[in-house]
Design an enzyme around this catalytic site. Sequence first.
Site, PDB file in Angstrom:
ATOM      1  N   ASP A   1       0.821  -1.224   0.000  1.00  6.33           N
ATOM      2  CA  ASP A   1       0.000   0.000   0.000  1.00  6.33           C
ATOM      3  C   ASP A   1       0.856   1.275   0.000  1.00  6.33           C
ATOM      4  OD1 ASP A   1      -2.026  -1.908   0.498  1.00  6.33           O
ATOM      5  OD2 ASP A   1      -1.975  -1.534   2.665  1.00  6.33           O
TER       6      ASP A   1
ATOM      7  N   GLU B   1     -11.750  -0.410  -2.708  1.00  6.47           N
ATOM      8  CA  GLU B   1     -10.871   0.129  -1.667  1.00  6.47           C
ATOM      9  C   GLU B   1      -9.723   0.890  -2.333  1.00  6.47           C
ATOM     10  OE1 GLU B   1      -9.404  -3.279   0.558  1.00  6.47           O
ATOM     11  OE2 GLU B   1      -8.199  -3.974  -1.124  1.00  6.47           O
TER      12      GLU B   1
HETATM   13  O1  FUB Z   1      -2.927  -3.631   3.618  1.00  6.28           O
HETATM   14  C1  FUB Z   1      -4.199  -3.944   4.154  1.00  6.28           C
HETATM   15  C2  FUB Z   1      -5.268  -3.670   3.166  1.00  6.28           C
HETATM   16  O2  FUB Z   1      -5.048  -4.432   1.988  1.00  6.28           O
HETATM   17  C3  FUB Z   1      -5.327  -2.242   2.654  1.00  6.28           C
HETATM   18  O3  FUB Z   1      -5.822  -1.323   3.564  1.00  6.28           O
HETATM   19  C4  FUB Z   1      -6.165  -2.490   1.449  1.00  6.28           C
HETATM   20  O4  FUB Z   1      -6.259  -1.421   0.578  1.00  6.28           O
HETATM   21  C5  FUB Z   1      -5.466  -3.691   0.856  1.00  6.28           C
HETATM   22  O5  FUB Z   1      -4.313  -3.315   0.127  1.00  6.28           O
END
Ligand code: FUB
Length: 330
Positions: free
Chosen positions: A25, A231
Amino acid sequence: MKQELADSCTSKYLLPVNSGIYMADPSAKVFNGKIYIYPSHDWESGVPENDNGDHFNMKDYHVFSLETIDGEIIDHGMILDVDDIPWAGRQLWDSDVAEKDGKYYLYFSLKDKNDVFHIGVATADKPEGPFIAEPAPIKGSYSIDPCVLKDEDDYYIYFGGLWGGQLQRYRNNKAQKTGSEPDDYEPALCAKVAKLSENMFEFAEEPKDLLILDENGNPLKAGDHNRRFFEASWMHKYNGKYYFSYSTGNTHYLCYAIGDNPYGPFTYQGVILTPVVGWTTHHSIVEFKGKWYLFHHDSVPSGGKTWLRSMKVIELEYNPDGTIRTIQGQ
Ligand code: FUB
């Protein structure tokens, strides 16, 4: 819309692939002439994989910097530990940093002691930290994956994530007794946007829906899994337009939509990155020394383990009409 492929499809790992260090991320920002990267810190915690993302059991953050895109990457060490966050339960997920008047504000996703995600803030005097967490999360915050856009003198925060990110539990910013996604024919759930308060610690307004429209001007449907928001919000500006990019989650695309202002509405444009190895895909987009870059991650160095991801970077190319050339993830 027809997708044009970028010539180069090879993104570069930012850390040695045999380092045993896993970072995901990556939120890249330019401060004081350098790129600073704020990733999630993956590790082998032993928590079994499930649709709630319990296997993403991260417990601290590091920050990295680059003076040039091909230069040596510096690990500035740990900048925040979950044990130093007063309201912490578990799982430090995606974060982002904004600078205002010489102070640095780290916005992060974390579950509280009741296993509910909120967005926290921590501050530092330097981009490399260390960061000190506020005693409580942002009032009225929920779900995951904050990113912050500085636009003239205003700062906007974007957030939200489905499934383990808990966005489906909310409607109109209120937690529901039971939370599920809308039916396939209904409008998809939206990422959220709110202006930040002058002191950067609060929402200055009720979060609003960030609407993504299709080519006919209709909101994307919940069943449109190849295009609807899941997301990993990111917002950048290019030639005066606002580019909202995000992950489609269970279909594993990084997509984007263009709008005329920070709130939208945005019109879906296409795919930035096709699926990578690993379940999640997540990114940031930043201009540095006159070129644009996509920072993202995949799970190749860990042999495909979903929860052990490695950061990468690749140049991002725009077509003359402002659309982005699609990059192949594999
Ligand atoms: O890294 C944990 C979670 O996985 C992130 O918050 C999401 O966007 C996904 O990448």
